[in-house]
Structures are given as structure tokens and as C-alpha cells.
Write an enzyme that holds these catalytic residues in place. Structure first.
Site, PDB file in Angstrom:
ATOM      1  N   SER A   1       4.497  31.890  17.379  1.00 19.26           N
ATOM      2  CA  SER A   1       4.807  30.633  16.697  1.00 19.26           C
ATOM      3  C   SER A   1       3.551  30.163  15.979  1.00 19.26           C
ATOM      4  CB  SER A   1       5.232  29.579  17.722  1.00 19.26           C
ATOM      5  OG  SER A   1       5.261  28.271  17.158  1.00 19.26           O
TER       6      SER A   1
ATOM      7  N   TYR B   1       3.957  24.999  25.358  1.00 18.50           N
ATOM      8  CA  TYR B   1       4.443  25.972  24.375  1.00 18.50           C
ATOM      9  C   TYR B   1       3.276  26.611  23.629  1.00 18.50           C
ATOM     10  CZ  TYR B   1       7.491  27.812  20.666  1.00 18.50           C
ATOM     11  OH  TYR B   1       8.173  28.631  19.785  1.00 18.50           O
TER      12      TYR B   1
END
Length: 270
Positions: A150, A163
């Protein structure tokens, strides 16, 4: 010039029931690749399997908790029995937790780490023999591992401590895997892909978590806030990633390894 075709290749995609994984599976099947599509949600996966089979290719599907070593062994055994090799592994399955650091428990972090990081550790180790078989059969192009990270593995995301920590780990694990395989002359290239906010269920879940945490009042406010950060003016669509998967699974990407592919409409450049 190396071919950008994936016709006849054997490609395994995790998290293929929706979003980026679904689009990638259907795109690659449409280009002639044989597909192993897995997901923890069998009901969602069925639509992907139907679409892939409509392309006239060989398709395997199965329920798959990517944090489970036993599930990986089952999927890899089925792949070996049917195909005997694996040309590409796309580690797409993942989980997003949008929550301020001080509100995130250790157990929540440990759970997301299992799904986002440990799954790749287990998956690549499990698939390695079949990837090596494919690389030996195709020395000009080798085999490919694509780990979906990501942009929050490259830059910090607001309320994304857990995350970001896991996706940053995916980024560096990818490079470590790539260097080891390259120096061993295994013919297996490993690259990471870093999408920005995407028009997927994962992002929708993140928006819901933003509202739950009191960061925004509505989904519309969350989407507007994120969109204004993206120079391209829109979220990434699943098809944007699917087109990149086609290249990275093909022999045209034969010299790319330990590389990062940022797919964010310019988000991380400013």
C-alpha cells in the site's frame, strides 16, 4: 522483445472474491492464464470463478484463510496436482484497520499482522517449489511473486498505525525475498505494488472505521477528504491494478525484481 502475454501461465491470486483480486483474476483469465483463485469468503469467490471459467481457461478455487499454514498447504497441493507448477503468485488478500494508534489494541495489531504479513511469509515459502518449477521451465522469463502492499507502506497514513506497520513490513519483506532469490539464481522475481485509496470494499470498510472512530461524520465527508489528496482526482479502480498485474505476471517484466510499483494517482508525490 519479451512477450507481455500470460497465455497458458498458471497464476494464483488470493483475496480474489472482490476488489483488486477479483479484477486481476478476471483480467488474467481473459488474457488466457489458468487461474487459482482463493478467498476466505466462498460466496463472494463464486462470481469470480464463474467469470474466469467463461474465458475458457482452467480454473481452481477454494476457501483460503491466508494466515493459515494448513490452508496454504491445501491450496498448493491442489495446484501441484493439477498443474505441477506456478508461474505467478499474487499475494493480494489483506485487511485494513483505520483507527488511531492510542485506540488500537495489541491484539488488533497482531491480527492484522497475521493477515497482511505472515500470510506472505507462509505463502511464498509454500509456493516456492512450484514457482521454481515454473522458472526452470521458462528460463527467459522466470516466475513472479507480486506482494500487494500500500502507499501506507511507503508513507504514513493518518490513523493507520497498524496498517502502515504491516504494509511497510510487506515492502521490506518483498525486497529481502527478491534479493535472496536473485542471488540464488532461482529465476523467481519478487515485486511489491502500492495502491492508494481504491474503489473497493476494503476502502469502504476503512471509511466506516473512520466514522466509527469519530474522525469524520459521514462517508461522503471521508471520500471528499481522501479524494482532495489525490492529484488525479479519483480513487484507484480495480482495473488499474489488473492492468499492472498483467505486466508483472508476463515475461516482459523479466528484469524487474525488488521493485516498488506505486499506483496512487500522485497521492504520495506531494
Amino acid at each position: 522483445m519479451a512477450s507481455n502475454s500470460v497465455k497458458g501461465k498458471i497464476i494464483l491470486i488470493t483475496g480474489a472474491g472482490a476488489g483488486f483480486g477479483k479484477a486481476a483474476a478476471e483480467k488474467l483469465a481473459g488474457e488466457g492464464a489458468n487461474i487459482i483463485a482463493t478467498d476466505i469468503n466462498l460466496e463472494a469467490l463464486e462470481a469470480t470463478l464463474v467469470a474466469c471459467r467463461a474465458s475458457g481457461v482452467e480454473v481452481l478455487g477454494g476457501k483460503h484463510d491466508v494466515a493459515s499454514e494448513a490452508d496454504w498447504q491445501t491450496i498448493i497441493a491442489a495446484t501441484e496436482q493439477k498443474f505441477g507448477k506456478l508461474d505467478a503468485l499474487i499475494n493480494n488478500a489483506g485487511y485494513m484497520l483505520t483507527k488511531p494508534f492510542m485506540q488500537t489494541s495489541l491484539s488488533e495489531y497482531q491480527n492484522i499482522h497475521k493477515v497482511n504479513v505472515e500470510s506472505i511469509w507462509i505463502g511464498v515459502q509454500s509456493a516456492y517449489p512450484l514457482l521454481k518449477n515454473a522458472a526452470e521451465a521458462n528460463p527467459a522469463g522466470g516466475a513472479a511473486v507480486i506482494n500487494i502492499s500500500s502507499i501506507y507502506g511507503q508513507i504514513a497514513g493518518f490513523a493507520q498505525s497498524a496498517y502502515s506497520a504491516t504494509k511497510g513490513a510487506v515492502r521490506m519483506l518483498t525486497k529481502a525475498q527478491a534479493i535472496e532469490f536473485a542471488r540464488a539464481n532461482d529465476g523467481i522475481r519478487v515485486n511489491s505494488v502500492h495502491p492508494g485509496p481504491g474503489n473497493t470494499a476494503l476502502a469502504q470498510n476503512g471509511v466506516a472505521q473512520m466514522i466509527e472512530s469519530g474522525m469524520v461524520e459521514s462517508a461522503e465527508q471521508a471520500v471528499a477528504f481522501l479524494t482532495q489528496l489525490i492529484p488525479a482526482g479519483r480513487f484507484a479502480e480495480p482495473e488499474d491494478l489488473a492492468d499492472l498485474m498483467l505486466f508483472l505476471c508476463s515475461d516482459a517484466s523479466r528484469y524487474f525484481t525488488a521493485s516498488e510499483f506505486t499506483l496512487d494517482g500522485g497521492y504520495s508525490a506531494i
